[in-house]
Enzyme design. Structure first.
Site, PDB file in Angstrom:
ATOM      1  N   GLY A 187     -27.003  -4.161  11.509  1.00 18.02           N
ATOM      2  CA  GLY A 187     -28.408  -4.120  11.113  1.00 18.02           C
ATOM      3  C   GLY A 187     -29.048  -2.915  11.762  1.00 18.02           C
ATOM      4  O   GLY A 187     -28.464  -1.832  11.827  1.00 18.02           O
TER       5      GLY A 187
ATOM      6  N   TYR B 191     -30.516   3.172  -1.048  1.00 15.12           N
ATOM      7  CA  TYR B 191     -29.754   3.085   0.209  1.00 15.12           C
ATOM      8  C   TYR B 191     -28.943   1.784   0.226  1.00 15.12           C
ATOM      9  O   TYR B 191     -27.746   1.781   0.539  1.00 15.12           O
ATOM     10  CB  TYR B 191     -30.682   3.149   1.433  1.00 15.12           C
TER      11      TYR B 191
ATOM     12  N   ALA C 230     -19.483  12.565  13.406  1.00 22.02           N
ATOM     13  CA  ALA C 230     -19.287  12.245  14.830  1.00 22.02           C
ATOM     14  C   ALA C 230     -20.314  12.899  15.749  1.00 22.02           C
ATOM     15  O   ALA C 230     -20.324  12.628  16.939  1.00 22.02           O
ATOM     16  CB  ALA C 230     -17.874  12.657  15.257  1.00 22.02           C
TER      17      ALA C 230
ATOM     18  N   ARG D   3     -22.835  19.538  11.657  1.00 25.36           N
ATOM     19  CA  ARG D   3     -23.516  20.382  12.636  1.00 25.36           C
ATOM     20  C   ARG D   3     -22.547  20.876  13.709  1.00 25.36           C
ATOM     21  O   ARG D   3     -22.169  20.142  14.621  1.00 25.36           O
ATOM     22  CB  ARG D   3     -24.669  19.604  13.274  1.00 25.36           C
TER      23      ARG D   3
ATOM     24  N   SER E  72     -23.494  -2.023   6.217  1.00 27.15           N
ATOM     25  CA  SER E  72     -24.827  -2.324   6.756  1.00 27.15           C
ATOM     26  C   SER E  72     -25.246  -3.714   6.300  1.00 27.15           C
ATOM     27  O   SER E  72     -24.768  -4.213   5.262  1.00 27.15           O
ATOM     28  CB  SER E  72     -25.829  -1.300   6.207  1.00 27.15           C
TER      29      SER E  72
ATOM     30  N   LYS F 232     -24.722   0.976   0.365  1.00 24.65           N
ATOM     31  CA  LYS F 232     -24.026   0.130   1.339  1.00 24.65           C
ATOM     32  C   LYS F 232     -23.337  -1.052   0.645  1.00 24.65           C
ATOM     33  O   LYS F 232     -22.304  -1.530   1.096  1.00 24.65           O
ATOM     34  CB  LYS F 232     -25.001  -0.316   2.438  1.00 24.65           C
TER      35      LYS F 232
ATOM     36  N   GLU G 240     -30.662   8.265  15.304  1.00 28.70           N
ATOM     37  CA  GLU G 240     -31.531   9.178  14.540  1.00 28.70           C
ATOM     38  C   GLU G 240     -31.754   8.687  13.107  1.00 28.70           C
ATOM     39  O   GLU G 240     -32.407   9.365  12.318  1.00 28.70           O
ATOM     40  CB  GLU G 240     -30.874  10.559  14.452  1.00 28.70           C
ATOM     41  N   PHE G 241     -31.177   7.521  12.774  1.00 25.03           N
ATOM     42  CA  PHE G 241     -31.209   7.004  11.404  1.00 25.03           C
ATOM     43  C   PHE G 241     -32.610   7.067  10.777  1.00 25.03           C
ATOM     44  O   PHE G 241     -32.787   7.601   9.677  1.00 25.03           O
ATOM     45  CB  PHE G 241     -30.687   5.564  11.422  1.00 25.03           C
TER      46      PHE G 241
HETATM   47  C1  8X3 Z   1     -29.172   0.403   8.595  1.00 21.49           C
HETATM   48  C2  8X3 Z   1     -29.862  -0.896   8.569  1.00 21.49           C
HETATM   49  O1  8X3 Z   1     -31.910  -2.200   7.751  1.00 21.49           O
HETATM   50  O2  8X3 Z   1     -32.278   0.048   8.514  1.00 21.49           O
HETATM   51  O3  8X3 Z   1     -28.122   0.439   7.697  1.00 21.49           O
HETATM   52  O4  8X3 Z   1     -31.202  -0.333   6.426  1.00 21.49           O
HETATM   53  S1  8X3 Z   1     -31.351  -0.814   7.770  1.00 21.49           S
END
Ligand code: 8X3
Length: 257
Positions: free
Chosen positions: A188, A157, A14, A39, A144, A161, A193-194
């Site tokens: 998408g 990754y 969160a 954190r 995702s 998902k 910060e991904f």
């Molecule tokens: C995030 C979307 O396309 O950057 O889950 O993997 S992507």
């Protein structure tokens, strides 16, 4: 105020991005917010922000969802007034690296699998039995577009998902005959910060991901989560697959200019 007023909502991860936006969105609906993340400092900031936003009630705890024993201990130690979780938002998740699987660092895989798959399982396993017992509850997990279509350099990754998708589908089946609902929210590209996390702080590389494109905002995803949670009790939203107007699927984008 919707029917979410007074409901206890647990949001994992969160402290930033979609998790943070989701906590704030549920707070606006009058929910009681139970927020957790790794954190502590960020979590305390969120707790203060939630308190100032007039949230019904807020409680936070520090946990790394990768640590099964810590998850179980944290959920077991919740004070009685916080232990009956009505809505669980399994948001904690991350990506590490964008590289060919056959020469990627196995530590990237482990962190993604341990967080996105095992962490989701641990929290769900700790919370759902209480929901079944109480005859109410909703598990909302973050999937995702990557779980629907694999892209180059993202095998692991995307696999995590795809696993989330299968786990949500399976959980729904396993919960048939109970009042507990299950939803997968599958966005998408979202500007959070991904990408910075994926590229371990390489902001230049992260910025390129969103160059000349309008991504989703964390608030757009939070809206979808709150919408799914606020449907009448007999309605189960299985999946929301959502992108910005500039994204067609996992690999197709419209870049301006
Ligand atoms: C995030 C979307 O396309 O950057 O889950 O993997 S992507």
């Amino acid at each position: 105020m919707s029917d979410l007023a007074g409901q206890t909502v647990l949001v994992t991860g969160a402290s930033s991005g979609i998790g943070r936006a989701t906590a704030l969105a549920f707070a606006r609906e009058g929910a009681r917010l139970l927020v957790c993340a790794r954190r502590e400092e960020r979590l305390k900031e969120l707790e203060a922000e939630l308190a100032n936003s007039g949230v019904n009630a807020v409680q936070s705890f520090v946990v790394d969802v990768q640590d099964r024993e810590a998850v179980n201990a944290a959920i077991a130690a919740l004070p009685a007034e916080w232990s009956a979780v009505d809505v669980l938002v399994n948001n904690a998740g991350l990506s590490r690296g964008l590289a060919k699987m056959y020469d990627d660092d196995y530590r990237n895989w482990e962190e993604m699998i341990d967080t996105n798959v095992k962490g989701l399982l641990y929290v769900t396993r700790a919370v759902v039995p209480g929901m079944v017992e109480r005859g109410r509850g909703h598990v909302i997990s973050l999937g995702s577009t990557a779980g629907h279509q694999t892209y180059a350099n993202g095998a692991v990754y995307c696999a995590t998902k795809a696993a989330e998708k299968a786990i949500s589908e399976g959980l729904k089946l396993d919960l048939m005959g109970t009042a507990v609902r299950v939803t997968s929210i599958d966005p998408g590209m979202v500007e959070t910060e991904f990408s910075e996390v994926r590229f371990r702080g390489d902001t230049e590389r992260a910025e390129k991901v969103y160059q000349n494109i309008t991504p989703l905002r964390a608030e757009d995803v939070a809206d979808a989560i709150v919408w799914a949670a606020s449907r009448p009790a007999h309605v189960n939203i299985h999946t929301i697959l959502m992108t910005s107007i500039d994204q067609g699927n996992s690999v197709t984008f419209h870049r301006h200019g």
